[in-house]
Design an enzyme around this catalytic site. Structure first.
Site, PDB file in Angstrom:
ATOM      1  N   ASP A   8      33.119  -5.810  -0.974  1.00  0.00           N
ATOM      2  CA  ASP A   8      32.061  -5.579   0.016  1.00  0.00           C
ATOM      3  C   ASP A   8      30.690  -5.293  -0.593  1.00  0.00           C
ATOM      4  OD1 ASP A   8      33.487  -6.126   2.315  1.00  0.00           O
ATOM      5  OD2 ASP A   8      34.390  -4.144   2.364  1.00  0.00           O
ATOM      6  N   ASP A  22      36.005 -11.619   6.170  1.00  0.00           N
ATOM      7  CA  ASP A  22      34.769 -10.824   6.069  1.00  0.00           C
ATOM      8  C   ASP A  22      33.926 -11.233   4.859  1.00  0.00           C
ATOM      9  OD1 ASP A  22      37.160  -9.629   7.031  1.00  0.00           O
ATOM     10  OD2 ASP A  22      36.246  -7.659   7.159  1.00  0.00           O
TER      11      ASP A  22
HETATM   12  N1  GLY Z   1      34.673  -5.454   6.921  1.00  0.00           N
HETATM   13  C1  GLY Z   1      35.516  -4.538   7.572  1.00  0.00           C
HETATM   14  C2  GLY Z   1      35.374  -4.562   9.042  1.00  0.00           C
HETATM   15  O1  GLY Z   1      34.747  -5.443   9.596  1.00  0.00           O
HETATM   16  O2  GLY Z   1      35.907  -3.669   9.667  1.00  0.00           O
END
Ligand code: GLY
Length: 392
Positions: A109, A169
């Site tokens: 992330d 994601d």
């Molecule tokens: N990237 C984690 C979420 O969208 O909860």
């Protein structure tokens, strides 16, 4: 076969189009809440999701911390008030520390974290230090590439077989690599991003445009194995936020690569998303649910999808079959967020946007605001307000 956009009653009724005045009013309301939150958070950051309508204060250790700093940069972009810049810069010092000391960065992330907080600073102020910090984050993301399967591993240790997977994601994390390629002219960033992107598109998107959340690979052969969910309702449903990450991630890939094949894939995931919006145009937390199912909404998915559709609309030719319908639905979704989801009850530490779902299975942030919902809501407002300079 991807779906046609089959929604009924979405004709161009002109009252649905938001005016600049309405957007300005919504931005002003958001800024009032942000001012309260600056005092409330002080040197700390909001937790990923609110608890009973208020964010707890945390240090810079979550995947979500960049969104608060991103909100401060958006506020500065809009108002030019130096106060926002000063606090955003202070936050950036914390992000420098985080990447230098490798605090809680053992995941993919890095894009969510650094595109919103530090690349944004570089794009707004040209600060070379910000560029160096964001490049360190890009290098850290690059180090998670698994050459055998040709993907960036989402979570956990790179040697852990149970974590040998990518997740949807990540489409929002790889713009950090494309940006790094652009500013360094070093193709290593773009090559990894391209391989990962192709793998995501070829695995998580099903034939009808719905999506898996995560996809596992075989470590030995590198071959894709199976799709599974973590945050969605079931392995064969479509988690609303995962679908929204695709609705936005594909246009961001197009932004850097100008590959017209992205139009078709975008249409597939976007039509699937839009066809499942309930009466108020904001999705339930998984697209398997609709009105009458007694499930919570995820407002953040709506905000993310608005940003993605707005980004792609810049590139779709006038002749593109769904263009007009996308414009109408964009306004309907945005109006619904402003009227039905934006928090109008000013209170220190409160979200900008209510009624999101962080993790339904673990009961975290269910029917609560969350900080990425706030960020994408503000970004969406900025996109309606002006030709917004994209952070991603
Ligand atoms: N990237 C984690 C979420 O969208 O909860």
């Amino acid at each position: 076969m991807y779906e046609d956009l089959t929604r009924k009653n979405d004709n161009a009724i002109f009252e649905i189009f938001l005016t600049k005045k309405e957007i300005e009013k919504a931005i002003d309301q958001a800024l009032k809440q942000i001012k309260l939150n600056i005092e409330f958070f002080d040197d700390l950051f909001p937790a990923p999701a609110a608890t009973k309508g208020v964010y707890k204060r945390i240090s810079n250790t979550e995947w979500t911390n960049g969104f608060w700093t991103g909100i401060l940069w958006l506020a500065y972009q809009h108002t030019k008030e130096p106060g926002y810049k000063k606090i955003a810069e202070k936050n950036v010092t914390s992000f420098a520390d985080r990447i230098n000391k490798k605090v809680a960065v053992n995941h993919h992330d890095l894009g969510f974290l650094y595109s919103t907080s530090v690349v944004s600073e570089y794009k707004i102020t040209g600060n070379k230090k910000a560029k160096e910090i964001a490049l360190k984050a890009a290098d850290c993301l690059l180090s998670r590439f698994q050459p055998n399967g040709r993907f960036i591993q989402a979570w956990g240790d790179l040697e852990d077989d149970k974590e040998y997977r990518l997740i949807i994601d990540s489409l929002m994390n790889i713009p950090l690599l494309y940006w790094a390629e652009q500013v360094t002219q070093n193709s290593k960033y773009g090559e990894v991003a391209d391989q990962h992107y192709r793998n995501v598109i070829n695995t998580v998107i099903r034939d009808n445009g719905s999506t898996y959340h995560t996809y596992f690979f075989d470590r030995k052969s590198g071959k894709p194995l199976k799709g599974m969910t973590k945050q969605g309702y079931s392995n064969d449903s479509s988690w609303a936020r995962g679908q929204a990450w695709a609705v936005y991630g594909i246009p961001l890939h197009y932004k850097y690569r100008h590959n017209h094949k992205d139009f078709k894939i975008f249409t597939g995931v976007t039509n699937y998303f839009l066809n499942r919006l309930p009466a108020d145009f904001i999705p339930y937390w998984d697209l398997i649910f609709n009105d009458g199912d007694n499930q919570p909404k995820d407002s953040s998915s709506g905000a993310i999808a608005i940003c993605g559709i707005a980004e792609m609309l810049k590139n779709l030719p006038e002749s593109f079959s769904y263009k007009q319908k996308y414009v109408i639905l964009l306004h309907k979704m945005m109006r619904s967020l402003i009227d039905n989801y934006a928090n109008k009850d000013l209170k220190p530490g409160a979200p900008l946007l209510d009624h999101g779902v962080y993790s339904w299975h673990s009961g975290k942030g269910v029917d609560e605001g969350n900080i990425w919902g706030d960020y994408f809501y503000f970004e969406a407002l900025m996109r309606f307000y002006e030709d917004w300079k994209v952070f991603w």
